[in-house]
Design a protein around this motif. Structure first.
Motif, PDB file in Angstrom:
ATOM      1  N   GLU A  72      -7.802   0.523  -2.806  1.00 25.71           N
ATOM      2  CA  GLU A  72      -7.861  -0.811  -2.192  1.00 25.71           C
ATOM      3  C   GLU A  72      -6.929  -1.767  -2.917  1.00 25.71           C
ATOM      4  O   GLU A  72      -6.217  -2.553  -2.283  1.00 25.71           O
ATOM      5  N   GLU A  73      -6.917  -1.720  -4.249  1.00 23.28           N
ATOM      6  CA  GLU A  73      -5.977  -2.526  -5.011  1.00 23.28           C
ATOM      7  C   GLU A  73      -4.672  -1.745  -5.088  1.00 23.28           C
ATOM      8  O   GLU A  73      -4.678  -0.545  -5.347  1.00 23.28           O
ATOM      9  N   ARG A  74      -3.556  -2.379  -4.822  1.00 23.03           N
ATOM     10  CA  ARG A  74      -2.295  -1.656  -4.744  1.00 23.03           C
ATOM     11  C   ARG A  74      -1.905  -1.068  -6.096  1.00 23.03           C
ATOM     12  O   ARG A  74      -1.883  -1.761  -7.103  1.00 23.03           O
ATOM     13  N   GLY A  75      -1.564   0.220  -6.087  1.00 16.87           N
ATOM     14  CA  GLY A  75      -1.174   0.903  -7.318  1.00 16.87           C
ATOM     15  C   GLY A  75       0.311   1.156  -7.359  1.00 16.87           C
ATOM     16  O   GLY A  75       0.752   2.262  -7.687  1.00 16.87           O
ATOM     17  N   LEU A  76       1.104   0.156  -7.013  1.00 14.47           N
ATOM     18  CA  LEU A  76       2.553   0.314  -6.941  1.00 14.47           C
ATOM     19  C   LEU A  76       3.227  -0.375  -8.128  1.00 14.47           C
ATOM     20  O   LEU A  76       2.670  -1.276  -8.743  1.00 14.47           O
ATOM     21  N   TYR A  77       4.454   0.059  -8.421  1.00 11.16           N
ATOM     22  CA  TYR A  77       5.268  -0.605  -9.442  1.00 11.16           C
ATOM     23  C   TYR A  77       6.064  -1.706  -8.759  1.00 11.16           C
ATOM     24  O   TYR A  77       6.992  -1.427  -7.990  1.00 11.16           O
ATOM     25  N   ARG A  87      10.050   8.689  -4.338  1.00 12.65           N
ATOM     26  CA  ARG A  87      10.569   9.894  -5.001  1.00 12.65           C
ATOM     27  C   ARG A  87       9.794  10.175  -6.285  1.00 12.65           C
ATOM     28  O   ARG A  87       9.461  11.327  -6.582  1.00 12.65           O
ATOM     29  N   TYR A  88       9.522   9.119  -7.020  1.00 15.82           N
ATOM     30  CA  TYR A  88       8.797   9.275  -8.284  1.00 15.82           C
ATOM     31  C   TYR A  88       7.412   9.854  -8.060  1.00 15.82           C
ATOM     32  O   TYR A  88       6.995  10.806  -8.742  1.00 15.82           O
ATOM     33  N   PHE A  89       6.666   9.307  -7.087  1.00 12.95           N
ATOM     34  CA  PHE A  89       5.328   9.818  -6.813  1.00 12.95           C
ATOM     35  C   PHE A  89       5.381  11.256  -6.304  1.00 12.95           C
ATOM     36  O   PHE A  89       4.517  12.074  -6.622  1.00 12.95           O
ATOM     37  N   SER A 123       6.545  -8.102   2.093  1.00 13.88           N
ATOM     38  CA  SER A 123       5.299  -8.742   2.518  1.00 13.88           C
ATOM     39  C   SER A 123       4.128  -7.850   2.141  1.00 13.88           C
ATOM     40  O   SER A 123       4.290  -6.648   1.867  1.00 13.88           O
ATOM     41  N   LEU A 124       2.921  -8.412   2.156  1.00 15.27           N
ATOM     42  CA  LEU A 124       1.738  -7.625   1.808  1.00 15.27           C
ATOM     43  C   LEU A 124       1.549  -6.461   2.780  1.00 15.27           C
ATOM     44  O   LEU A 124       1.165  -5.356   2.378  1.00 15.27           O
ATOM     45  N   GLY A 125       1.846  -6.700   4.052  1.00 16.51           N
ATOM     46  CA  GLY A 125       1.708  -5.638   5.035  1.00 16.51           C
ATOM     47  C   GLY A 125       2.662  -4.489   4.776  1.00 16.51           C
ATOM     48  O   GLY A 125       2.290  -3.312   4.882  1.00 16.51           O
ATOM     49  N   ASN A 126       3.915  -4.804   4.427  1.00 14.32           N
ATOM     50  CA  ASN A 126       4.884  -3.751   4.140  1.00 14.32           C
ATOM     51  C   ASN A 126       4.584  -3.060   2.820  1.00 14.32           C
ATOM     52  O   ASN A 126       4.841  -1.864   2.668  1.00 14.32           O
ATOM     53  N   GLN A 127       4.030  -3.781   1.873  1.00 14.49           N
ATOM     54  CA  GLN A 127       3.572  -3.124   0.648  1.00 14.49           C
ATOM     55  C   GLN A 127       2.469  -2.122   0.970  1.00 14.49           C
ATOM     56  O   GLN A 127       2.391  -1.046   0.370  1.00 14.49           O
ATOM     57  N   GLN A 128       1.641  -2.471   1.937  1.00 19.36           N
ATOM     58  CA  GLN A 128       0.579  -1.559   2.356  1.00 19.36           C
ATOM     59  C   GLN A 128       1.167  -0.287   2.973  1.00 19.36           C
ATOM     60  O   GLN A 128       0.681   0.812   2.759  1.00 19.36           O
ATOM     61  N   ARG A 129       2.248  -0.429   3.719  1.00 22.30           N
ATOM     62  CA  ARG A 129       2.925   0.745   4.281  1.00 22.30           C
ATOM     63  C   ARG A 129       3.468   1.638   3.160  1.00 22.30           C
ATOM     64  O   ARG A 129       3.371   2.865   3.229  1.00 22.30           O
ATOM     65  N   VAL A 130       4.051   1.000   2.148  1.00 24.60           N
ATOM     66  CA  VAL A 130       4.572   1.776   1.014  1.00 24.60           C
ATOM     67  C   VAL A 130       3.434   2.501   0.307  1.00 24.60           C
ATOM     68  O   VAL A 130       3.562   3.675  -0.088  1.00 24.60           O
ATOM     69  N   GLN A 131       2.313   1.825   0.152  1.00 24.19           N
ATOM     70  CA  GLN A 131       1.159   2.439  -0.492  1.00 24.19           C
ATOM     71  C   GLN A 131       0.705   3.675   0.284  1.00 24.19           C
ATOM     72  O   GLN A 131       0.370   4.713  -0.298  1.00 24.19           O
ATOM     73  N   LEU A 132       0.681   3.580   1.619  1.00 23.09           N
ATOM     74  CA  LEU A 132       0.323   4.740   2.427  1.00 23.09           C
ATOM     75  C   LEU A 132       1.355   5.850   2.262  1.00 23.09           C
ATOM     76  O   LEU A 132       0.996   7.029   2.162  1.00 23.09           O
ATOM     77  N   ALA A 133       2.623   5.479   2.226  1.00 26.42           N
ATOM     78  CA  ALA A 133       3.671   6.487   2.055  1.00 26.42           C
ATOM     79  C   ALA A 133       3.509   7.253   0.748  1.00 26.42           C
ATOM     80  O   ALA A 133       3.752   8.465   0.688  1.00 26.42           O
ATOM     81  N   THR A 134       3.076   6.580  -0.317  1.00 23.41           N
ATOM     82  CA  THR A 134       2.874   7.283  -1.593  1.00 23.41           C
ATOM     83  C   THR A 134       1.730   8.294  -1.494  1.00 23.41           C
ATOM     84  O   THR A 134       1.724   9.291  -2.208  1.00 23.41           O
ATOM     85  N   ALA A 135       0.767   8.035  -0.608  1.00 21.90           N
ATOM     86  CA  ALA A 135      -0.326   8.982  -0.402  1.00 21.90           C
ATOM     87  C   ALA A 135       0.112  10.165   0.444  1.00 21.90           C
ATOM     88  O   ALA A 135      -0.403  11.277   0.302  1.00 21.90           O
ATOM     89  N   ASP A 141      -3.591  17.858   2.105  1.00 30.94           N
ATOM     90  CA  ASP A 141      -4.560  18.362   3.083  1.00 30.94           C
ATOM     91  C   ASP A 141      -5.706  17.374   3.287  1.00 30.94           C
ATOM     92  O   ASP A 141      -6.407  17.433   4.292  1.00 30.94           O
ATOM     93  N   LEU A 142      -5.899  16.489   2.318  1.00 27.03           N
ATOM     94  CA  LEU A 142      -6.970  15.492   2.364  1.00 27.03           C
ATOM     95  C   LEU A 142      -6.412  14.131   2.014  1.00 27.03           C
ATOM     96  O   LEU A 142      -5.702  13.974   1.015  1.00 27.03           O
ATOM     97  N   LEU A 143      -6.731  13.137   2.839  1.00 26.57           N
ATOM     98  CA  LEU A 143      -6.362  11.752   2.571  1.00 26.57           C
ATOM     99  C   LEU A 143      -7.627  10.948   2.313  1.00 26.57           C
ATOM    100  O   LEU A 143      -8.579  11.009   3.101  1.00 26.57           O
ATOM    101  N   VAL A 144      -7.644  10.193   1.227  1.00 32.10           N
ATOM    102  CA  VAL A 144      -8.748   9.297   0.887  1.00 32.10           C
ATOM    103  C   VAL A 144      -8.156   7.897   0.812  1.00 32.10           C
ATOM    104  O   VAL A 144      -7.395   7.581  -0.104  1.00 32.10           O
ATOM    105  N   LEU A 145      -8.500   7.058   1.788  1.00 36.48           N
ATOM    106  CA  LEU A 145      -7.844   5.760   1.953  1.00 36.48           C
ATOM    107  C   LEU A 145      -8.874   4.641   1.930  1.00 36.48           C
ATOM    108  O   LEU A 145      -9.770   4.593   2.768  1.00 36.48           O
ATOM    109  N   ASP A 146      -8.725   3.729   0.976  1.00 37.68           N
ATOM    110  CA  ASP A 146      -9.660   2.622   0.817  1.00 37.68           C
ATOM    111  C   ASP A 146      -9.071   1.375   1.460  1.00 37.68           C
ATOM    112  O   ASP A 146      -8.101   0.805   0.964  1.00 37.68           O
TER     113      ASP A 146
END
Length: 230
Positions: A72-77, A87-89, A123-135, A141-146
């Motif tokens: 839920e809290e963004r874990g991005l750099y 690429r890093y993730f 934007s916060l919305g696009n950061q959310q897209r990046v966060q999903l991309a890292t997952a 095989d399993l996605l856990v999304l808060d």
């Protein structure tokens, strides 16, 4: 799962199961225990008792490396460029061609124009897209999304919804929490409702509707003064 924080019993015997190819919605008020459950699954918080298994095996560090997790809290750099971040993730999870995997999800989630920007500029919305991309970049095989839909505009909601349904159709399992009940109803095969640390209901949307109380919603049109006179 049981978990206490001081005198507060955050989880009180929470139990759920998710099948391959299933989208499972985790619903509850703030503080009900959704995030605590997901953090225990991912090893960020330790349960007082209970076990987490995936495909019959205890979920250890090796298994968690194969799970796509979106906190839920963004874990991005924030000062790392989007493409480099993905690429890093991917490299962290041992993806063979990390660059190609990053580019795939940049394209799929509509992030091409931001690929060489620092995350902090988005934007916060696009950061959310990046966060999903890292997952997704590790092809899990399993996605856990808060709360994956938090802060997204309608177009981004549609894109993310399509991706989750595609993953499920491919046989992957998706677990996500959300306060947006319309999305839960539209996307989920089954739903679990948690309240005060306990699972109170689980089932399909239709099953939960049949079990719950019926509600009648009345919508009145704009009425001029004296509409009831005479």
């Amino acid at each position: 799962l049981h978990k206490t924080f001081g005198t507060r019993h955050a989880l009180n015997g929470v139990s759920l199961s998710v099948q391959p190819g299933e989208v499972y919605g985790f619903v509850g008020a703030n503080g009900a225990g959704k995030t605590t459950t997901m953090r225990i699954v991912m090893g960020a918080t330790e349960a007082d008792s209970g076990t987490v298994r995936w495909l019959g095996k205890p979920v250890d560090l090796a298994v968690r490396r194969t799970i796509g997790y979106m906190p839920e809290e963004r874990g991005l750099y924030p000062r790392m460029k989007v493409r480099n971040q993905l690429r890093y993730f991917a490299q962290l999870h041992g993806v063979a061609n990390a660059g190609a995997a990053a580019d795939t999800w940049i394209d799929r989630l509509g992030l091409e124009q931001y690929a060489d920007d620092d995350v902090i500029k988005l934007s916060l919305g696009n950061q959310q897209r990046v966060q999903l991309a890292t997952a997704l970049v590790l092809d899990p095989d399993l996605l856990v999304l808060d709360e994956p839909f938090s802060g997204l505009d309608p177009v981004a909601v549609d894109v993310m919804s399509e991706v989750l349904l595609e993953r499920a159709k491919a046989g992957n399992s998706v677990v996500f929490s959300s306060h947006q009940l319309d999305l839960v109803e539209r996307l989920c095969d089954r739903v679990g409702i948690i309240r005060d640390g306990s699972m109170v209901e689980q089932g399909t949307v239709d099953q939960l509707r049949q079990r719950g109380p019926r509600r009648l919603r009345l919508v009145a049109p704009d009425l001029s003064p004296g509409w009831a006179d005479g």
